[in-house]
Design a protein around this motif. Structure first.
Motif, short mmCIF file in Angstrom:
data_model
loop_
_atom_site.label_atom_id
_atom_site.label_comp_id
_atom_site.label_asym_id
_atom_site.label_seq_id
_atom_site.Cartn_x
_atom_site.Cartn_y
_atom_site.Cartn_z
N GLY A 148 4.94 1.91 5.73
CA GLY A 148 6.01 2.84 5.41
C GLY A 148 7.03 3.05 6.51
O GLY A 148 7.91 3.92 6.38
N SER A 149 6.98 2.27 7.56
CA SER A 149 7.94 2.43 8.65
C SER A 149 9.28 1.80 8.26
O SER A 149 9.35 0.89 7.43
N VAL A 150 10.35 2.28 8.89
CA VAL A 150 11.68 1.72 8.66
C VAL A 150 11.85 0.52 9.58
O VAL A 150 11.86 0.66 10.81
N LEU A 151 11.97 -0.66 8.98
CA LEU A 151 12.11 -1.88 9.76
C LEU A 151 13.56 -2.12 10.18
O LEU A 151 13.82 -2.68 11.25
N VAL A 190 18.33 -0.12 3.70
CA VAL A 190 17.18 0.39 4.45
C VAL A 190 15.97 -0.45 4.06
O VAL A 190 15.62 -0.52 2.88
N PHE A 191 15.33 -1.08 5.05
CA PHE A 191 14.15 -1.88 4.80
C PHE A 191 12.92 -1.06 5.20
O PHE A 191 12.79 -0.67 6.37
N VAL A 192 12.05 -0.82 4.23
CA VAL A 192 10.85 -0.01 4.45
C VAL A 192 9.62 -0.90 4.33
O VAL A 192 9.43 -1.58 3.31
N THR A 238 11.70 7.89 2.01
CA THR A 238 12.01 7.47 3.38
C THR A 238 13.46 7.02 3.50
O THR A 238 14.17 7.37 4.46
N ALA A 239 13.92 6.23 2.52
CA ALA A 239 15.30 5.74 2.56
C ALA A 239 16.29 6.87 2.40
O ALA A 239 17.31 6.94 3.12
N THR A 242 0.82 -1.21 0.00
CA THR A 242 0.00 0.00 0.00
C THR A 242 0.85 1.26 0.00
O THR A 242 0.35 2.35 -0.28
N VAL A 243 2.12 1.13 0.33
CA VAL A 243 3.03 2.27 0.33
C VAL A 243 3.61 2.43 -1.07
O VAL A 243 4.25 1.51 -1.59
N PRO A 244 3.40 3.56 -1.72
CA PRO A 244 3.96 3.76 -3.06
C PRO A 244 5.48 3.66 -3.06
O PRO A 244 6.15 4.03 -2.08
N PHE A 245 6.00 3.19 -4.16
CA PHE A 245 7.44 3.02 -4.31
C PHE A 245 8.17 4.35 -4.09
O PHE A 245 9.21 4.40 -3.42
N GLY A 246 7.64 5.42 -4.64
CA GLY A 246 8.27 6.73 -4.47
C GLY A 246 8.37 7.15 -3.03
O GLY A 246 9.39 7.73 -2.60
N ASP A 247 7.34 6.85 -2.23
CA ASP A 247 7.37 7.20 -0.80
C ASP A 247 8.45 6.40 -0.07
O ASP A 247 9.12 6.92 0.83
N ALA A 248 8.60 5.13 -0.45
CA ALA A 248 9.63 4.31 0.17
C ALA A 248 11.03 4.87 -0.14
O ALA A 248 11.92 4.88 0.72
N LEU A 249 11.20 5.34 -1.38
CA LEU A 249 12.49 5.95 -1.75
C LEU A 249 12.77 7.19 -0.91
O LEU A 249 13.89 7.37 -0.42
#
Length: 368
Positions: free
Chosen positions: A290-293, A283-285, A241-242, A232-239
């Motif tokens: 969307g949290s950083v694991l 970085v594992f998202v 975050t990282a 559910t977290v868009p790829f761009g948002d994960a980027l």
């Protein structure tokens, strides 16, 4: 003992010369493959914009279903280009190269229909596995071990005897018959670069086997969790975050979420890593919230992992920067030259023997 070493050295060289020359030629070609490949692909080269890039990747992935986007890799040439790896339902992989905002640069096979994947990918697969998958890798590993043995054997035989000066051995001059000159230069060049070649060949052999398992290297992973839900977290948002964790660090490799790993594994290259492109800072998202694991820096990896990660960069010369890569190219030409000199030496000696034998036979016949 020296007679046995000389015989083993000769016949190993004659048996595997073609394969070793092929390995040297493709390995030399691959040292700068990233820069050369991107330079040959004309087209867009826009800088990375994480949100725009993420939206474009999501759109391309949707358009290419039922193929599944599994990885996003740096192109190795331009910091503004990236390879999207799509696995087809039949298990084959295609690579779509895009720039930093998702503009298409190239779309080609990655592991089939050779030479359609391009000169450098074809050379890489030939160099690593002879197009034969895991069996090919084991065979290349065995041939590499034999090459390593052959270089060490040659080094032992070429080592100067007591009282013989290194200057005279390494600067042999041009005096003597053709076989003598070939022998002296074969010996001199062997002594000059054998140690460096041993390091390159040894670390290359280690790429062909599961050495990481043997060394107990464990890849960083967040706490085990499984989810059958779509991300559910868009790829761009994960980027984004990282990059907030490692601002300015270039993308190295991204593993997209799956049912057995519902997270984005975003690897970047941090300052000080030995790899030129594919760093080990991860970085594992979480793909659901969307949290950083887990945020694991390459500098914090255990010693066995650092040692293992250095093997490839030593093999390609990246460990020593641009000068190291140039030295690896020189080593490739060295191996080709050593093979050529060795074959010429064997041929001239063989011709000399075949010339002497008939002459000796005629002399014996006339004395009867």
């Amino acid at each position: 003992m020296r007679s046995f070493l000389r015989t083993a050295h000769k016949y190993l060289s004659l048996t595997f010369a073609l394969l070793w020359l092929l390995q040297a030629a493709t390995g030399t070609l691959l040292v700068f493959r990233g820069e050369l490949d991107d330079a040959m692909l004309r087209g867009p080269d826009e800088p990375l914009s994480p949100a725009t890039f993420g939206a474009a990747v999501t759109r391309i992935a949707a358009e290419r279903k039922p193929s599944v986007l599994t990885f996003v890799l740096a192109s190795e040439g331009s910091r503004n280009r990236f390879d999207l790896l799509f696995e087809d339902p039949d298990g084959r992989t295609r690579v779509v190269r895009v720039d930093g905002v998702g503009h298409l640069v190239a779309d080609r096979p990655r592991d089939h229909d050779y030479p359609a994947p391009g000169l450098f990918q074809t050379a890489l697969d030939l160099h690593e596995s002879l197009f034969a998958g895991q069996r090919g890798m084991w065979f290349v590993g065995v041939s590499g071990l034999l090459l390593l043995t052959n270089i060490i054997t040659g080094l032992i035989m070429a080592w100067p005897a007591r009282g013989q000066t290194w200057r005279r051995v390494l600067l042999p001059g041009t005096a003597g018959s053709l076989p003598a000159k070939l022998f002296k230069w074969h010996r001199a060049l062997g002594l000059a670069l054998a140690a460096f070649a041993i390091a390159i060949v040894a670390t290359g052999v280690l790429q062909e086997y599961p050495v990481d398992d043997w060394m107990g290297v464990q890849r960083p992973e967040p706490p085990a969790r499984k989810s059958a839900l779509a991300p559910t977290v868009p790829f761009g948002d994960a980027l984004v975050t990282a990059f907030a964790r490692h601002p300015g660090a270039p993308i190295a490799l991204i593993e997209m979420p799956g049912t057995d790993h519902p997270w984005y594994n975003i690897r970047v290259r941090a300052e000080g890593e030995s790899r030129r492109v594919f760093g080990w800072t991860s970085v594992f998202v979480d793909a659901q919230d969307g949290s950083v694991l887990l945020d694991r820096k390459a500098a914090d990896l255990p010693t066995n992992a650092k040692v293992y990660n250095s093997f490839y960069s030593i093999h390609t010369g990246e460990f020593f920067g641009l000068g190291g890569r140039i030295a690896v190219v020189a080593a490739g030409f060295w191996l080709v030259t050593m093979s050529a000199l060795g074959l010429l030496l064997w041929w001239t000696r063989r011709q000399a023997r075949t010339t002497v034998r008939p002459s000796h036979a005629r002399m014996v016949a006339t004395t009867k």
